[in-house]
Design a protein around this motif. Structure first.
Motif, PDB file in Angstrom:
ATOM      1  N   ARG A  20      42.877   3.485  30.282  1.00 32.65           N
ATOM      2  CA  ARG A  20      44.015   4.134  29.615  1.00 32.65           C
ATOM      3  C   ARG A  20      45.164   4.299  30.615  1.00 32.65           C
ATOM      4  O   ARG A  20      46.338   4.135  30.266  1.00 32.65           O
ATOM      5  CB  ARG A  20      43.591   5.485  29.039  1.00 32.65           C
ATOM      6  CG  ARG A  20      42.636   5.360  27.846  1.00 32.65           C
ATOM      7  CD  ARG A  20      42.510   6.664  27.059  1.00 32.65           C
ATOM      8  NE  ARG A  20      42.071   7.782  27.862  1.00 32.65           N
ATOM      9  CZ  ARG A  20      40.789   8.088  28.131  1.00 32.65           C
ATOM     10  NH1 ARG A  20      39.815   7.344  27.665  1.00 32.65           N
ATOM     11  NH2 ARG A  20      40.486   9.132  28.865  1.00 32.65           N
ATOM     12  N   LEU A  23      47.057   1.058  30.932  1.00 33.31           N
ATOM     13  CA  LEU A  23      47.954   0.862  29.781  1.00 33.31           C
ATOM     14  C   LEU A  23      49.209   1.713  29.922  1.00 33.31           C
ATOM     15  O   LEU A  23      50.321   1.253  29.633  1.00 33.31           O
ATOM     16  CB  LEU A  23      47.237   1.219  28.474  1.00 33.31           C
ATOM     17  CG  LEU A  23      46.149   0.259  27.998  1.00 33.31           C
ATOM     18  CD1 LEU A  23      45.489   0.793  26.732  1.00 33.31           C
ATOM     19  CD2 LEU A  23      46.718  -1.133  27.742  1.00 33.31           C
ATOM     20  N   GLU A  24      49.029   2.969  30.384  1.00 31.85           N
ATOM     21  CA  GLU A  24      50.187   3.847  30.552  1.00 31.85           C
ATOM     22  C   GLU A  24      51.117   3.287  31.627  1.00 31.85           C
ATOM     23  O   GLU A  24      52.340   3.313  31.475  1.00 31.85           O
ATOM     24  CB  GLU A  24      49.722   5.269  30.905  1.00 31.85           C
ATOM     25  CG  GLU A  24      49.176   6.015  29.678  1.00 31.85           C
ATOM     26  CD  GLU A  24      48.342   7.252  30.021  1.00 31.85           C
ATOM     27  OE1 GLU A  24      48.198   7.585  31.213  1.00 31.85           O
ATOM     28  OE2 GLU A  24      47.811   7.874  29.071  1.00 31.85           O
ATOM     29  N   LEU A  26      51.420   0.081  32.466  1.00 31.16           N
ATOM     30  CA  LEU A  26      52.051  -1.148  31.976  1.00 31.16           C
ATOM     31  C   LEU A  26      53.091  -0.859  30.888  1.00 31.16           C
ATOM     32  O   LEU A  26      53.961  -1.691  30.628  1.00 31.16           O
ATOM     33  CB  LEU A  26      50.996  -2.128  31.452  1.00 31.16           C
ATOM     34  CG  LEU A  26      50.021  -2.679  32.511  1.00 31.16           C
ATOM     35  CD1 LEU A  26      49.027  -3.628  31.860  1.00 31.16           C
ATOM     36  CD2 LEU A  26      50.777  -3.376  33.649  1.00 31.16           C
ATOM     37  N   ALA A  27      53.010   0.318  30.276  1.00 35.04           N
ATOM     38  CA  ALA A  27      54.042   0.701  29.302  1.00 35.04           C
ATOM     39  C   ALA A  27      55.390   0.829  30.000  1.00 35.04           C
ATOM     40  O   ALA A  27      56.439   0.706  29.380  1.00 35.04           O
ATOM     41  CB  ALA A  27      53.664   2.004  28.609  1.00 35.04           C
ATOM     42  N   GLY A  29      56.331  -1.279  32.317  1.00 36.94           N
ATOM     43  CA  GLY A  29      56.731  -2.616  32.738  1.00 36.94           C
ATOM     44  C   GLY A  29      55.562  -3.367  33.345  1.00 36.94           C
ATOM     45  O   GLY A  29      54.544  -2.757  33.701  1.00 36.94           O
ATOM     46  N   PRO A  30      55.686  -4.699  33.505  1.00 36.01           N
ATOM     47  CA  PRO A  30      54.593  -5.515  34.031  1.00 36.01           C
ATOM     48  C   PRO A  30      54.236  -5.137  35.469  1.00 36.01           C
ATOM     49  O   PRO A  30      55.055  -4.552  36.190  1.00 36.01           O
ATOM     50  CB  PRO A  30      55.158  -6.944  33.987  1.00 36.01           C
ATOM     51  CG  PRO A  30      56.328  -6.879  33.070  1.00 36.01           C
ATOM     52  CD  PRO A  30      56.875  -5.498  33.181  1.00 36.01           C
ATOM     53  N   LEU A  73      51.632  -5.389  28.736  1.00 34.12           N
ATOM     54  CA  LEU A  73      51.014  -4.972  27.484  1.00 34.12           C
ATOM     55  C   LEU A  73      50.827  -6.190  26.578  1.00 34.12           C
ATOM     56  O   LEU A  73      51.690  -7.062  26.516  1.00 34.12           O
ATOM     57  CB  LEU A  73      51.885  -3.927  26.768  1.00 34.12           C
ATOM     58  CG  LEU A  73      51.957  -2.552  27.433  1.00 34.12           C
ATOM     59  CD1 LEU A  73      52.715  -1.583  26.524  1.00 34.12           C
ATOM     60  CD2 LEU A  73      50.572  -1.993  27.747  1.00 34.12           C
ATOM     61  N   GLY A  74      49.699  -6.246  25.893  1.00 33.01           N
ATOM     62  CA  GLY A  74      49.364  -7.397  25.062  1.00 33.01           C
ATOM     63  C   GLY A  74      49.839  -7.240  23.629  1.00 33.01           C
ATOM     64  O   GLY A  74      50.526  -6.273  23.288  1.00 33.01           O
ATOM     65  N   PRO A  75      49.456  -8.205  22.772  1.00 30.16           N
ATOM     66  CA  PRO A  75      49.967  -8.222  21.402  1.00 30.16           C
ATOM     67  C   PRO A  75      49.327  -7.196  20.466  1.00 30.16           C
ATOM     68  O   PRO A  75      49.834  -6.977  19.368  1.00 30.16           O
ATOM     69  CB  PRO A  75      49.652  -9.644  20.930  1.00 30.16           C
ATOM     70  CG  PRO A  75      48.504 -10.097  21.771  1.00 30.16           C
ATOM     71  CD  PRO A  75      48.664  -9.402  23.089  1.00 30.16           C
ATOM     72  N   ALA A  76      48.204  -6.576  20.865  1.00 35.83           N
ATOM     73  CA  ALA A  76      47.546  -5.623  19.953  1.00 35.83           C
ATOM     74  C   ALA A  76      48.363  -4.347  19.862  1.00 35.83           C
ATOM     75  O   ALA A  76      48.765  -3.787  20.866  1.00 35.83           O
ATOM     76  CB  ALA A  76      46.139  -5.306  20.436  1.00 35.83           C
TER      77      ALA A  76
ATOM     78  N   TRP B  84      46.930  10.395  21.451  1.00 42.03           N
ATOM     79  CA  TRP B  84      47.058   9.469  22.577  1.00 42.03           C
ATOM     80  C   TRP B  84      47.484   8.091  22.072  1.00 42.03           C
ATOM     81  O   TRP B  84      48.398   7.465  22.593  1.00 42.03           O
ATOM     82  CB  TRP B  84      45.743   9.366  23.367  1.00 42.03           C
ATOM     83  CG  TRP B  84      45.946   8.596  24.651  1.00 42.03           C
ATOM     84  CD1 TRP B  84      46.273   9.122  25.859  1.00 42.03           C
ATOM     85  CD2 TRP B  84      45.889   7.174  24.817  1.00 42.03           C
ATOM     86  NE1 TRP B  84      46.425   8.107  26.775  1.00 42.03           N
ATOM     87  CE2 TRP B  84      46.193   6.902  26.172  1.00 42.03           C
ATOM     88  CE3 TRP B  84      45.611   6.112  23.958  1.00 42.03           C
ATOM     89  CZ2 TRP B  84      46.225   5.616  26.682  1.00 42.03           C
ATOM     90  CZ3 TRP B  84      45.647   4.825  24.472  1.00 42.03           C
ATOM     91  CH2 TRP B  84      45.950   4.588  25.821  1.00 42.03           C
ATOM     92  N   ARG B  95      59.315  -0.860  23.228  1.00 37.74           N
ATOM     93  CA  ARG B  95      59.465  -1.995  24.150  1.00 37.74           C
ATOM     94  C   ARG B  95      59.677  -3.282  23.369  1.00 37.74           C
ATOM     95  O   ARG B  95      60.485  -4.121  23.737  1.00 37.74           O
ATOM     96  CB  ARG B  95      58.238  -2.132  25.050  1.00 37.74           C
ATOM     97  CG  ARG B  95      58.189  -1.111  26.172  1.00 37.74           C
ATOM     98  CD  ARG B  95      56.986  -1.343  27.053  1.00 37.74           C
ATOM     99  NE  ARG B  95      57.004  -2.655  27.675  1.00 37.74           N
ATOM    100  CZ  ARG B  95      57.738  -2.962  28.725  1.00 37.74           C
ATOM    101  NH1 ARG B  95      58.517  -2.061  29.279  1.00 37.74           N
ATOM    102  NH2 ARG B  95      57.687  -4.174  29.220  1.00 37.74           N
TER     103      ARG B  95
END
Lengths: 108, 108
Positions: A20, A23-24, A26-27, A29-30, A73-76, B84, B95
């Motif tokens: 998690r 993910l936070e 990467l939110a 930026g890469p 972040l991916g497409p999901a 969350w 984004r």
């Protein structure tokens, strides 16, 4: 079963605080695998393992850029998993409401 | 870390289709371990194992009633886990919006 597998992978990927956290991060930026390792106190292999779980759930996408692997972040969109939880929550809350009304009536 | 552990347990409990099925069944009302076993093609021990995972996440509560163990939805409302996911989804979608606007501007 495919429907279930997607939910399985999403919820499993989210069941770990480091994943998690990734993910936070990467939110914002890469980041490369190396850039993810330091703040989480992980080895490169540790990051790769977590990123692999996130990738299989389509929550993260990775790309080889020169000599490093960049993660983003991916497409999901988590829409399916959020929808499952929301529908369960609504059922749960309506049951709770009925129970509260029952308690109120019983105490009249 | 306690905050994380709650999310860990909730998401892990939801990562299995049988456990999600048990929650959906219990949303219709309480059931004994034996009543849960048949529709899911599980042994009593199989049900007990899944119910244990759901119980540790407070998603299910059980009670010994006479000679059987009754299961019902537990006190966890999934509010924390849903929150969350919602906050992550909002970041993700904003984004995506920015990316789409960038693509639109670039193609002018």
């Amino acid at each position: 079963m495919h429907y279930h597998s997607t939910l399985d992978r999403t919820f499993f990927a989210l069941s770990d605080p480091t994943r998690r956290g990734i993910l936070e991060r990467l939110a914002g930026g890469p980041a490369t695998v190396g850039q993810l390792a330091e703040p989480f106190g992980l080895t490169l292999n540790g990051v790769k393992k977590h990123v692999g779980v996130l990738e299989r759930a389509d929550l993260v996408a990775t790309e080889k850029v020169g000599r490093v692997r960049e993660c983003r972040l991916g497409p999901a969109s988590m829409a399916e998993a959020t929808a499952w939880m929301e529908s369960h929550r609504r059922v749960w809350e309506s049951r709770l409401d009925r129970f509260e009304r029952y308690v109120e009536r019983s105490s009249d």
